[in-house]
Write a protein that holds these residues in place. Structure first.
Motif, PDB file in Angstrom:
ATOM      1  N   UNK A 172       0.786  -6.092   3.321  1.00 40.00           N
ATOM      2  CA  UNK A 172       1.965  -6.607   4.022  1.00 40.00           C
ATOM      3  C   UNK A 172       2.995  -5.508   4.242  1.00 40.00           C
ATOM      4  N   UNK A 173       3.030  -4.550   3.320  1.00 38.00           N
ATOM      5  CA  UNK A 173       3.973  -3.426   3.412  1.00 38.00           C
ATOM      6  C   UNK A 173       3.232  -2.127   3.137  1.00 38.00           C
ATOM      7  N   UNK A 174       3.579  -1.096   3.893  1.00 33.76           N
ATOM      8  CA  UNK A 174       2.984   0.228   3.694  1.00 33.76           C
ATOM      9  C   UNK A 174       4.100   1.251   3.531  1.00 33.76           C
ATOM     10  N   UNK A 175       4.030   1.998   2.440  1.00 31.16           N
ATOM     11  CA  UNK A 175       4.976   3.090   2.194  1.00 31.16           C
ATOM     12  C   UNK A 175       4.172   4.387   2.196  1.00 31.16           C
ATOM     13  N   UNK A 176       4.305   5.145   3.272  1.00 32.36           N
ATOM     14  CA  UNK A 176       3.491   6.348   3.447  1.00 32.36           C
ATOM     15  C   UNK A 176       4.361   7.589   3.275  1.00 32.36           C
ATOM     16  N   UNK A 177       3.914   8.493   2.400  1.00 30.11           N
ATOM     17  CA  UNK A 177       4.576   9.785   2.204  1.00 30.11           C
ATOM     18  C   UNK A 177       3.543  10.877   2.473  1.00 30.11           C
ATOM     19  N   UNK A 178       3.908  11.848   3.305  1.00 25.98           N
ATOM     20  CA  UNK A 178       2.893  12.834   3.624  1.00 25.98           C
ATOM     21  C   UNK A 178       3.414  14.185   4.026  1.00 25.98           C
ATOM     22  N   UNK A 179       2.536  15.154   3.924  1.00 24.40           N
ATOM     23  CA  UNK A 179       2.850  16.503   4.362  1.00 24.40           C
ATOM     24  C   UNK A 179       3.136  16.494   5.860  1.00 24.40           C
TER      25      UNK A 179
ATOM     26  N   UNK B 137       5.985  -1.040   7.999  1.00 23.87           N
ATOM     27  CA  UNK B 137       5.579   0.331   7.683  1.00 23.87           C
ATOM     28  C   UNK B 137       6.794   1.246   7.572  1.00 23.87           C
ATOM     29  N   UNK B 138       6.821   2.061   6.505  1.00 26.82           N
ATOM     30  CA  UNK B 138       7.850   3.088   6.339  1.00 26.82           C
ATOM     31  C   UNK B 138       7.157   4.424   6.088  1.00 26.82           C
TER      32      UNK B 138
ATOM     33  N   UNK C  73       0.856  -1.181   0.000  1.00 24.15           N
ATOM     34  CA  UNK C  73       0.000   0.000   0.000  1.00 24.15           C
ATOM     35  C   UNK C  73       0.893   1.232   0.000  1.00 24.15           C
ATOM     36  N   UNK C  74       0.778   2.038  -1.049  1.00 22.69           N
ATOM     37  CA  UNK C  74       1.573   3.267  -1.169  1.00 22.69           C
ATOM     38  C   UNK C  74       0.643   4.458  -0.992  1.00 22.69           C
ATOM     39  N   UNK C  75       1.041   5.386  -0.138  1.00 24.08           N
ATOM     40  CA  UNK C  75       0.211   6.557   0.141  1.00 24.08           C
ATOM     41  C   UNK C  75       0.969   7.836  -0.144  1.00 24.08           C
TER      42      UNK C  75
END
Length: 283
Positions: A62-69, A93-94, A7-9
Motif C-alpha cells: 500500500x505504501x512504498x518508501x524508496x531510498x536510492x543512489x 510512493x515516496x 515496502x521499504x527499499x
C-alpha cells in the motif's frame, strides 16, 4: 481495520535491499542495484517485475518508501517514482536519496550528525526532520576520506611505495597475487576504480593489531573527522551516528576518535534498513 502493507527499499548501484512490512512481520528480499543514471524507467520497471515481484508472492504494498543512489536529483526521483508506479499503481510512493536513508535510520526523529562510511563517504546534519547541512564530498579521487576506496588506496600506497614491512608485503602478495602494472591498469584504465580500491579494505580487517594497519585506519578515519565532522558546529552538541561497512567493521576506531575528541557517539549500523523499518512503522 487491517494494517497497511509497506515496502521499504534501500538501493545502491550494485545491490538493493527490500523489506516488506506487514503488521509486525518483516520479510527481506534482494535484487540487483538500481542506478537511475544507467537505467531507463522501463528498464527499472522490468528489473523489479523480473527480480522482486516473484519474491513477493502476490503481495501488493500500500505504501512504498524508496531510498536510492542518484536520487538526490529531482529528475531521478521522478524516474524512480514512474517505474514504481508502473508496477504498483495503487501504492502511495515516496522516493528519496541514500543520505536521507542514513539520517532517518540513524537519527530517527531526533537531531544528529549522520555519516555514511562505505565504498564512498558522506555526512550531514539532520535536525530530526530535514537534512539542514551537507558537507559535500569530492569523490574518491579528491576526497571520500574514511571510505573503503580511501582506505584501500592507502593499502595500495603502502604496498607500491614499499612502506609495508616484509611481513605485510608477504601477506599482501599471498592474498592478492597481483602486480604493479595490473594495479595501475585497474585504477587508471578500467571501469569502477572506486570499487576496486575498496576491495582492499578486507586486508585491513584481517591484519588488525599490526601498527601499520592501525596507522592506516586511524589516519583515514581521522581525516574524515577533520574534513567533515569538524565542519558541523553541531557536532559538539548532538550525537554522531554512522552506517556502512567501514563504519561497522572499524567501529572501535570510531569509538576511540569520539572519546579522544570528546564527541558523543550515537548508533553504528552496518546498513540503514534496520533503522528505516523502525522509522516507517508508524506511518
Amino acid at each position: 481495520m487491517s494494517s497497511k502493507v509497506k515496502l521499504v527499499a534501500d538501493s545502491g548501484s550494485t545491490k538493493a535491499e527490500w523489506c516488506l512490512m506487514d503488521g509486525k512481520v518483516r520479510k527481506t528480499y534482494f535484487t540487483q542495484g538500481i542506478s537511475p543514471y544507467f537505467l531507463t524507467s522501463v528498464q527499472i520497471e522490468e528489473l523489479i517485475q523480473a527480480e522482486l515481484v516473484p519474491q513477493l508472492g502476490g503481495v501488493r504494498p500500500d505504501q512504498i518508501f524508496y531510498y536510492g543512489t542518484g536520487c538526490l536529483a529531482e529528475k531521478n526521483q521522478k524516474l524512480l517514482h514512474k517505474s514504481l508506479h508502473a508496477v504498483w499503481p495503487q501504492a502511495k510512493i515516496a522516493v528519496s536519496h541514500d543520505l536521507m536513508a542514513a539520517a532517518r535510520a540513524l537519527c530517527g526523529r531526533e537531531p544528529g550528525i549522520a555519516s555514511i562510511l562505505g565504498t564512498g563517504s558522506n555526512s550531514c546534519y539532520y535536525d530530526g526532520k530535514d537534512i539542514v547541512k551537507n558537507n559535500p564530498g569530492l569523490g574518491f579521487v579528491l576526497g571520500d576520506e574514511g571510505s573503503g576506496a580511501f582506505l584501500g588506496k592507502k593499502v595500495l600506497q603502502y604496498y607500491l611505495y614499499q612502506t609495508f614491512d616484509d611481513e605485510m608485503r608477504f601477506r599482501f602478495d599471498q592474498k592478492y597475487n597481483t602486480t604493479r602494472d595490473e594495479i595501475l591498469d585497474r585504477v587508471y584504465r578500467q571501469p569502477l576504480p572506486n570499487r576496486y580500491l575498496a576491495s582492499f579494505t578486507p586486508f585491513l580487517s584481517e591484519n588488525r593489531g599490526h601498527y601499520m594497519i592501525e596507522n592506516i585506519l586511524e589516519d583515514g578515519l581521522n581525516d574524515f573527522f577533520f574534513n567533515h565532522i569538524y565542519k558541523y558546529s553541531e557536532s559538539w552538541t548532538v550525537p554522531l551516528h554512522f552506517t556502512g561497512s567501514v563504519a561497522w567493521h572499524f567501529r572501535d576506531v570510531l569509538e576511540e576518535l569520539c572519546h579522544l575528541y570528546e564527541l558523543q557517539l550515537g548508533r553504528i549500523l552496518k546498513n540503514p534498513m534496520e533503522g528505516l523499518t523502525v522509522y516507517h512503522e508508524d506511518e
